[in-house]
Design an enzyme around this catalytic site. Structure first.
Site: not given
Ligand code: GLY
Length: 560
Positions: A96, A369, A387, A389, A411, A440-441, A461-462
């Site tokens: 990340r 992403t 990603t 973003n 984020d 993050s998701s 898809g966030g």
């Protein structure tokens, strides 16, 4: 009458007998890659055909997506990778992005303490220190088998020979054209008015990749590439320094594991919220017999939405970078806590998010992403989500290096309670600090059944990533859909705030939606976007593999 169904469902919470489902996606006997572009899936698959393993294919697919899918594939962003080796060993890698050392807690606020619109998404300050190159080198060093030169060869060739523009890509480039020109000027490669079937060549990216091949990961973090990147960003008003790049390291982390009925699920731990939220939601819905309630039925939607609402409320309060904040993972995922969270669930009436806060935890604490799934012929599995973003990230495209930079700083929670681009609110745990990773998701996930590899799942898809992954697993396991059907099936989403159920357009029947409204559920009535874009693999009873490649994009499965 409805109450009776609910009581019956709770009592019969035994797993629905799994019927044999005919596959409807691509089936291969040995190995498979499912990703957002046919070119990347093919390159990953061919690496395995040449004798490479799933980890070699991960490196190839990740970098091929950086070439073929600049919308989200990247070397200017970051990601997470979850793996399961054929011997059952699991692990995960966090590559990340990080906040630059010059980042400050209030960097996106004005003098009155209000969030400045666009500052965390559309300026060079939005860019986090990229982790992708560190990620692929870490994977290769620990788990790879082929030389990097063999893995990178087809990727560099793809950048040099070019990539065919699809209809969907033409549309993406049209939509983002003005935003790309605004920050890069009209001469940037990506401002070209490309049409379907045109070929875009990426010579600058090919050169960058060649230098990386020659000099290794240090090329990106300490070499000529680092210098060009920092120089470019400083001219654009960014704060990333050579020190930020030199300090960046990907981190091996213990993945988050939990059981759901007879499944064992391995997903990403913080700084992703994906694994914890998925665990919370699945544990909250486990006592209910969803199979009996029916796929996308009013009652199934209610149970899932109420669990999602509660999990996302906890997300906003408790989750952040574990290197900076203490996260009460054990308490958040404990059976007793999660059953108490659902104790006020009422099948006759919606809860409202205004009535739901985060739970009481005792501390001892555009949406883009891309995801790909890989299984090799030995049974090693990789789920990786990567990603920049937003679509094309921050839109900053360094023409000299040939790639887009992320806008991942969005984020973070710029201000407690203030929503980010996904409408997610956060709190102190996810506040900005130098060197910290933003929450993050992303939810790369591997599912085992009876000790054997069962599914590899993930989505972009966030905030909708987690609920898309959830529905892919439930669609196969509870509702007996094939992998491809599970990916195709219409999806819905709830994230606590805003207090709305979003349904994919024109896919749910009006009676179900009307009944939910009558019970007090608030429905997103605006034109709704697609939710997630799943790329998954299911291991069939005879050990062959079924791909689920999402028709919502240009996604494709390839294998042999
Ligand atoms: N940038 C989207 C996420 O990491 O959740």
């Amino acid at each position: 009458m409805k109450k009776k169904v609910f009581v019956f469902s709770i009592i019969c919470s035994c797993s629905f007998a799994q019927q044999k489902i005919a596959p409807t996606g691509l089936v291969t006997s040995k190995a498979m890659v499912v990703s957002a572009r046919a070119e990347a899936s093919k390159i990953g698959s061919e690496i395995m055909k040449k004798g490479g393993n799933a980890f070699d294919a991960m490196v190839a697919t990740e970098l091929a997506l950086a070439v073929a899918y600049p919308f989200a594939g990247n070397i200017g962003g970051g990601g997470f990778m979850v793996y399961r080796k054929s011997n059952g060993e699991v692990g995960s890698l966090d590559y990340r992005e990080k906040a630059p050392l010059a980042a400050t807690k209030k960097m996106f606020l004005d003098k009155d303490g209000n969030v400045v619109t666009g500052k965390s998404t559309e300026t060079a300050l939005a860019i986090g220190v990229p982790g992708t190159i560190a990620g692929v080198f870490a994977v290769h060093e620990k788990l790879g088998s082929l030389p990097m030169s063999e893995i990178l060869k087809p990727v560099i060739a793809l950048a040099e020979t070019g990539v065919i523009v699809t209809q969907k890509q033409q549309k993406q480039l049209e939509i983002y054209h003005d935003a790309i020109v605004k920050v890069n000027g009209p001469k940037t490669l990506m401002a070209g008015k490309f049409k379907e079937n045109d070929i875009i060549k990426y010579p600058a990216l090919a050169s960058t990749l060649k230098r990386i091949l020659t000099n290794g990961k240090d090329e990106f973090y300490k070499g000529e590439t680092a210098k060009i990147l920092v120089n470019y960003l400083q001219k654009k008003g960014g704060i990333m320094s050579l020190e930020d790049l030199a300090n960046y390291e990907a981190k091996w982390r213990k993945p988050l594991q939990f059981d759901y009925k007879d499944l064992k699920i391995t997903s990403m731990a913080p700084p992703s919220s994906g694994g914890i939220c998925l665990a919370q939601i699945m544990k909250m819905i486990e006592p209910f017999n969803l199979a009996d309630m029916g796929h996308n039925s009013e009652q199934s939607i209610q149970v899932i939405v109420e669990a999602e609402r509660r999990a996302y409320a906890d997300r906003s309060q408790f989750l952040g970078d574990p290197d900076f904040v203490k996260i009460p993972i054990k308490a958040l995922t404990s059976d007793s806590y999660l059953s108490s969270r659902m104790s006020n669930f009422n099948i006759d009436k919606a809860c409202l998010s205004s009535e739901i806060r985060e739970g009481k935890i005792t501390y001892n604490e555009s949406m883009e992403t891309t995801h790909y799934s890989i299984v090799d012929s030995q049974g090693n599995a990789v789920a990786a989500t990567t990603t920049i973003n937003d679509g094309f990230g921050s839109k900053y495209y360094c023409d000299e290096l040939g790639f887009f930079l992320n806008n991942e700083m969005d984020d973070f929670s710029a201000k407690p309670g203030s929503p980010n681009m996904f409408g997610l609110v956060g709190n102190e745990a996810n506040s900005i600090a130098p060197g910290k990773r933003m929450l993050s998701s992303m939810t790369p996930t591997i599912v085992e059944k009876n000790g054997k590899l069962f599914m590899v799942v993930g989505s972009p898809g966030g905030s909708t990533i987690i609920t898309s992954v959830l529905q892919a697993i439930l669609n196969v396991y509870e509702y007996n859909l094939s992998m491809q059907e599970a990916v195709n099936a219409p999806r819905f989403h709830h994230q606590w705030l805003p207090d709305l159920i979003t349904f994919e357009p024109d896919a749910f029947d009006n009676i179900t939606i009307g009944n939910l409204k009558a019970k007090g559920y608030l429905i997103n009535e605006r034109t709704t976007p697609v939710i997630g874009k799943l790329d998954c693999i299911l291991v069939l009873p005879d050990n062959s593999l079924e791909g689920g490649a999402d028709f919502r994009g240009d996604d494709k499965a390839a294998g042999f």
